[in-house]
Design a protein around this motif. Structure first.
Motif, PDB file in Angstrom:
ATOM      1  N   ARG A 255       0.833  -1.209   0.000  1.00 52.42           N
ATOM      2  CA  ARG A 255       0.000   0.000   0.000  1.00 52.42           C
ATOM      3  C   ARG A 255       0.863   1.253   0.000  1.00 52.42           C
ATOM      4  N   LEU A 256       1.978   1.220   0.737  1.00 48.68           N
ATOM      5  CA  LEU A 256       2.854   2.385   0.742  1.00 48.68           C
ATOM      6  C   LEU A 256       3.532   2.551  -0.609  1.00 48.68           C
ATOM      7  N   ALA A 367      -0.132   6.099   3.706  1.00 48.80           N
ATOM      8  CA  ALA A 367       1.190   6.040   4.333  1.00 48.80           C
ATOM      9  C   ALA A 367       1.071   5.963   5.848  1.00 48.80           C
ATOM     10  N   ASP A 368       0.154   6.731   6.413  1.00 52.26           N
ATOM     11  CA  ASP A 368      -0.048   6.694   7.869  1.00 52.26           C
ATOM     12  C   ASP A 368      -0.540   5.321   8.318  1.00 52.26           C
ATOM     13  N   GLU A 369      -1.435   4.723   7.515  1.00 50.14           N
ATOM     14  CA  GLU A 369      -1.978   3.415   7.861  1.00 50.14           C
ATOM     15  C   GLU A 369      -0.926   2.314   7.708  1.00 50.14           C
ATOM     16  N   ALA A 370      -0.043   2.459   6.728  1.00 52.28           N
ATOM     17  CA  ALA A 370       0.934   1.417   6.445  1.00 52.28           C
ATOM     18  C   ALA A 370       2.080   1.412   7.442  1.00 52.28           C
ATOM     19  N   ALA A 371       2.330   2.543   8.089  1.00 50.89           N
ATOM     20  CA  ALA A 371       3.487   2.662   8.980  1.00 50.89           C
ATOM     21  C   ALA A 371       3.143   2.231  10.395  1.00 50.89           C
ATOM     22  N   ASP A 372       4.148   1.702  11.090  1.00 51.44           N
ATOM     23  CA  ASP A 372       3.955   1.467  12.513  1.00 51.44           C
ATOM     24  C   ASP A 372       4.187   2.789  13.242  1.00 51.44           C
ATOM     25  N   PRO A 373       3.868   2.880  14.531  1.00 50.74           N
ATOM     26  CA  PRO A 373       3.955   4.169  15.221  1.00 50.74           C
ATOM     27  C   PRO A 373       5.342   4.793  15.198  1.00 50.74           C
ATOM     28  N   ALA A 374       6.388   3.983  15.014  1.00 48.83           N
ATOM     29  CA  ALA A 374       7.749   4.510  15.064  1.00 48.83           C
ATOM     30  C   ALA A 374       8.201   5.125  13.752  1.00 48.83           C
ATOM     31  N   THR A 375       7.420   4.950  12.681  1.00 52.98           N
ATOM     32  CA  THR A 375       7.904   5.398  11.368  1.00 52.98           C
ATOM     33  C   THR A 375       6.866   6.192  10.594  1.00 52.98           C
TER      34      THR A 375
END
Length: 452
Positions: A255-256, A367-375
């Motif tokens: 998705r990213l 992009a926000d959905e694909a990332a974990d909280p650290a990235t």
């Protein structure tokens, strides 16, 4: 002190976004700093041209600034993710402001060596603070409801679009009242003031950063089961594995990759259009003002499209929506190339603009959905970098083909990448079904204890 999350809304609205605790203060600070980016490019070109008398030197200095700013954007965002805004954003803002101030002083002296200006432009590009990615990460924390978050992102995109319209106008006013080098000094003051105000906001004070390797050790339950707002509405999972202690990185998420590809192709459309509309005016004997009208119409269309996109309760997944928005933009660009009259070109630009902000907003959401909280900040910065890199590359490429190929064909070639990215996105595989839609869980205290 912790920022309380906005309660889920049955009828989310832009007013609800702005009523979110600390939203106006945080958003206003970020916009103040980002206004600098709307002014700095034109200010730098005009100031260097006035100081050296050379367009070539002005273009080279601007290229050095632009390349370092765009290409290093993900690295700067990664520093924010790792160390938090207070430790990473502040030195960037100070370095950027000092570099712009040095350029303002240097360009105020006629005959200054172009090499010196190039040397000063590089650290300015290196230190450009990632205020846009940081603000989008903060929106994700401030607004846990996904439908409301889509409106927040749309509002952010529209406001940024207006900044890049307002910025050049302010540069024109400054140039009339003083000199272009003063515009550089104003840009330095704006980014420093905005950044300092932003990092003093309560949501930012609790954002400590994740440090090395923390993504792999994200606390169990951090954003477990977070869904895409649109795919949640459609009953399709988009957030499996983002948190929940599994620490999945976003680098391999399809998705990213889709969001980055579409963002780059949108940038190609925008970068090529700027030059193609100039060539169109020359070919049709239209006044130079038609170029300004066409670009303004595209910006206005983008603003309208962004507001409408945020207000509509979409029932299709974000990936599908992004593909259709990209396809619509490409088709409109091809049709605009056949415009028989400048007025039709302006109308085509306005229609094409309707899809720009919605496409970029959706890409940032993915992009926000694909990332974990650290990235999260880094993932959003990659989308932004793809947009800017695509725009810059397309402007250079369009300069090579305009005049050698029919203008209609040039418009079509500029649309090919965005159409290809749309077709590729439609073939992307779906993920398994998600849990029932609902507000996103609060981020674990160890990451941003005061971010909500």
């Amino acid at each position: 002190m912790s920022a309380a999350p906005a309660p889920p809304s049955a009828a989310p609205s832009y007013a609800a976004v702005l009523r979110t605790r600390y939203a106006c203060r945080t958003f206003g600070a970020a916009l103040l700093g980002r206004l600098s980016y709307g002014m700095v490019s034109l200010s730098l070109i005009l100031a260097v041209k006035d100081a050296t008398g050379s367009y070539a030197v002005a273009g080279t200095v601007m290229a050095l600034f632009g390349l370092t700013s765009v290409l290093l954007s993900p690295a700067r965002a990664a520093l924010v993710d790792r160390h938090g805004p207070r430790r990473a954003l502040l030195p960037m803002a100070v370095g950027y402001a000092l570099s712009l101030t040095a350029l303002a002083v240097a360009t105020s002296w006629p005959g200054v060596p172009g090499v010196l200006l190039g040397v000063l432009a590089v650290p300015a590009g290196v230190c450009t603070p990632p205020l846009g990615p940081v603000m989008r990460t903060l929106w994700s924390d401030l607004v846990p409801d996904r439908a409301l978050l889509r409106r927040a992102y749309s509002l952010d995109a529209v406001a940024e679009e207006l900044l890049f319209v307002t910025g050049p106008l302010l540069v024109g006013v400054v140039a009339q009242l003083a000199t272009p080098s003063v515009g550089l000094a104003v840009s330095a003051v704006l980014v420093l003031t905005g950044s300092l105000t932003l990092i003093s906001a309560p949501p930012v004070r609790g954002w400590k950063g994740h440090g090395k390797g923390s993504a792999a050790s994200a606390p169990t339950g951090t954003e477990a089961g977070a869904e895409s707002e649109s795919e949640s509405e459609a009953g399709v999972e988009s957030g499996a594995g983002i948190g929940g202690g599994r620490g999945r990185r976003w680098h391999g998420d399809p998705r990213l990759r889709q969001a980055i590809a579409v963002s780059a192709s949108v940038g190609i459309c925008l970068g090529a259009f700027d030059l193609l509309v100039i060539a169109y005016a020359d070919d049709h004997g239209a006044p130079g003002a038609i170029v300004a009208w066409a670009l303004a119409a595209m910006s206005a269309g983008s603003a309208v499209g962004g507001l409408v996109h945020g207000a509509v309760p979409w029932r299709v997944g974000s990936g599908t929506r992004l593909a259709f928005l990209a396809a619509a933009l490409g088709a409109t660009l091809i049709a605009t190339g056949f415009s028989p009259h400048p007025a039709v070109l302006v109308a085509g630009a306005a229609i094409g603009g309707l899809f720009i902000s919605p496409a970029l907003t959706t890409a940032y959401l993915i992009a926000d959905e694909a990332a974990d909280p650290a990235t999260r900040t880094t993932a959003g910065a990659w989308v932004n970098t793809a947009l800017n890199a695509g725009s810059s590359g397309a402007t250079a490429a369009a300069g090579l083909v305009v005049g050698r190929l029919p203008l209609t064909l040039c418009f079509a070639l500029a649309a090919v990448p965005v159409l290809l990215s749309a077709m590729t996105s439609l073939r992307a595989p779906r993920r398994r079904r998600a849990s029932p839609p609902g507000p996103r869980p609060a981020t674990a205290p160890c990451s941003r204890s005061a971010a909500r």
